[in-house]
Enzyme design. Sequence first.
Site, mmCIF file in Angstrom:
data_model
loop_
_atom_site.group_PDB
_atom_site.id
_atom_site.type_symbol
_atom_site.label_atom_id
_atom_site.label_comp_id
_atom_site.label_asym_id
_atom_site.label_seq_id
_atom_site.Cartn_x
_atom_site.Cartn_y
_atom_site.Cartn_z
ATOM 1 N N HIS A 24 -1.434 -1.598 -14.373
ATOM 2 C CA HIS A 24 -0.836 -0.704 -13.152
ATOM 3 C C HIS A 24 0.553 -0.722 -13.085
ATOM 4 C CE1 HIS A 24 -0.077 0.272 -9.073
ATOM 5 N NE2 HIS A 24 0.307 -0.896 -8.756
ATOM 6 N N HIS A 79 7.277 -4.370 -9.286
ATOM 7 C CA HIS A 79 7.155 -4.407 -7.880
ATOM 8 C C HIS A 79 6.074 -5.191 -7.215
ATOM 9 C CE1 HIS A 79 3.699 -1.626 -9.375
ATOM 10 N NE2 HIS A 79 3.494 -1.878 -8.031
ATOM 11 N N GLU A 116 4.985 -10.532 -4.585
ATOM 12 C CA GLU A 116 3.555 -10.675 -3.640
ATOM 13 C C GLU A 116 2.502 -11.057 -4.415
ATOM 14 O OE1 GLU A 116 0.555 -7.463 -1.590
ATOM 15 O OE2 GLU A 116 2.468 -6.705 -2.457
ATOM 16 N N ASP A 117 2.578 -11.016 -5.916
ATOM 17 C CA ASP A 117 1.253 -11.863 -6.456
ATOM 18 C C ASP A 117 1.688 -12.911 -7.540
ATOM 19 O OD1 ASP A 117 -0.103 -9.665 -5.410
ATOM 20 O OD2 ASP A 117 -0.059 -8.273 -7.151
ATOM 21 N N ASP A 175 3.601 3.781 -6.933
ATOM 22 C CA ASP A 175 2.642 2.838 -6.915
ATOM 23 C C ASP A 175 1.571 3.218 -5.961
ATOM 24 O OD1 ASP A 175 1.590 0.048 -6.433
ATOM 25 O OD2 ASP A 175 2.386 -0.093 -4.273
ATOM 26 N N ASP A 227 -6.871 34.273 -0.608
ATOM 27 C CA ASP A 227 -5.620 34.025 -1.190
ATOM 28 C C ASP A 227 -5.636 32.474 -1.655
ATOM 29 O OD1 ASP A 227 -5.845 33.160 1.288
ATOM 30 O OD2 ASP A 227 -3.535 33.432 1.844
#
Length: 748
Positions: free
Chosen positions: A64, A88, A92-93, A155, A276
């Site tokens: 990712h 990024h 957080e992880d 992301d 169109d």
Amino acid sequence: MTAISIIESKSNKVELPRWLEECLLNQHSDHSDPDATLICRAFNFAYKLHEGQLRKSGEPYIAHPIAVASLLRNLGGDSVTIAAGFLHDVVEDTEVTPEEIEEMFGGQVRQLVEGVTKLSKFNFSSTTERQAENFRRMFLAMATDIRVIVVKLADRLHNMRTLDHLKPEKQRRISQETREIFAPLANRLGIGRFKWELEDLCFKYLEPDDYEEIKTLIAERRTDREARITQVTETLRSRLEQLKVNVIELEGRPKHLYGIYQKMQRQQKEFNQIYDIAAFRIIVETNEECYRALAVVHDAFKPIPGRFKDYIGLPKPNRYQSLHTTVVGLNGRPIEIQIRTLEMHQIAEYGIAAHWKYKETGTSNPELSSEDTKFTWLRQLLEWQKDLNDAQEYMECVKDNLFEDDVYVFTPDGDVISLAQGASPVDFAYRIHSEIGNHMKGARVNGRWSMLSKPLENGDIVEIVTQKNSRPSLDWLNFVVSPTARNRIRQWYKRSHRDENIIRGRDLLEKEMGKSGFEALLKSETMQAVARRCNYHSVEDLLAALGYGEITQNHVVNRWRDIVKEQQPIEEAEIISEEDVEISNYTSNNVRDKGKSPIIGVEGMLYHIAGCCKPLPGESIMGAVTLSSRGISIHTHGCHNVKKVPKERIIPVNWNTQGEAGKPFTYPVDIQIEAMDRVGVLKDILARLSDRGINVRNAGVKTGRNKPALISLSLDIRDRQQLEYIFQGIKSMSDTLHICRVINSGDR
């Protein structure tokens, strides 16, 4: 051992893009540059931290960040942006801190990573609150460095591309948020490539049947469509070559699926009635050739009146420039054609990221380097952020103002002002200056007097007529669309009723603190200190704020108690009296019948909650033995009805905070709200109470001409803390002028 060999030694291999593989191979060479070194270090660091983590698809998690970094590189991102793409998710992880990111990769990388990081480690009372706080933080970071949102969009795009592996309900939730926030953000930044793909992916998960149907229909008609595109392309190319217009690119392609679906919905037509579905793009060298190419198109095909837009002379806020025209093509079918230069095309595709490319090639364009008009919409969002405290209201504001296209109007001097769709002359006046809005008497649109509620249209010339004695009307709140205008009207109303608000604030504080010595208390140094601690210049300012609900009496009293304790610690004496106590009809028989009492200290005895003060858990209470058959009356400490009760009739009591099987007791509380009188205000308040799990026993509204609505509600409340939480939620609504708890003396 290099990062490549490490990856190849794992059972779950990650395929590296060629650019990253070359970067890693050359990182230790004599010719490696600092930018490439930063990118390689960020990748190696991210790979090590995410090692062993898997995505829902089962692939290694590092896939990712690699995909996000690749998207950013394709947009022309610099080394800091690409490094942030790799990193990024690490805050957080993993256990890595922002300080460690800064130490290893610098302050800019930290700033981007922090701006993108969700607030998953904080506690919020609702999903909406979490979402609102995430976006508040993200927009603040964007104001410092716009690259924050570009990283976030990359992301989100890769997450949408891999959404198949999540549960259907999560797919829909993420897709809805993407459609409402991130696709419009990509549009605001002019990143057309991201916007179109995000919209089509959301379409796939939110309307799967329609998505598959349109996809199939377009595939079935591919041969016929390609033949028409070839014929139109050859006709235009031949005409343009004859007039020596230097064409860099001329192509026709189908519109993206969601665009076709939107047109079907907007025009209430079936797919076979939409002709169109293909659009043509002509890319030339100069601005002059754009207009020459337009003349060729209108000569070759008949233009449809009202379907021409000049975004070169009047660019969109996201800096998009192009000529748009619709003509009658082969077999009477409409054809949409866009004409632009190569530089305009880069900006249309890459938006804000395009300036990275031009910066590298040395192009100096004042429009690209100007910061004054580039992010007007972002400055508006930040301004609204200050005005809107309620999470739900803030999210509605963000969605409305990101999603809608702007309307462009002119001042009498020819200055261009962009406003949200549906904006009125009142919105225009407050956009120019608050005082112009506050003293607005009327408006001329295109030289004619206009109704103040009439929405403005593109190209309107708006002149605001002011008068010294003019003032805002409450009716304006029913049609203004900008939060700025709404908030300024509300603020003016509060300021203009300052005397009334001061009186109301005095009454509220007097009820809380008692009449005895109240006047002397207001003039004391202690109360001045309370005002300063509550961030007000004077006691009058404090009372006015208390009167219109900006601060609660409980907050003021708590600050007063803190200061008194600091000045001279005192023992809080119980106030008792000899007077008999009249009481409300409320008792707790419903819970006492179950063998549980909400009051500790009166078990087995008859008791009732006094109607004169209606105490709630969280407030200090005392029991008074009455001379009637009503048993023990439960009052707050300091209630005026127990001042003369003899000490021998006072018993110590406390709250029992847990009811049957751990279920909290609830108590009836009456509140009164003054709000701007508009359609749906009661419905909005009740919706907020419902979201917070509050039972409403009764509701009533009183209205008067050009006066605020007076809303009375009876609620079931657990304790004082919950009541304060409800007050904060209702007070944060822009329509709320004042809110207070009502204790009806008639119940005593």
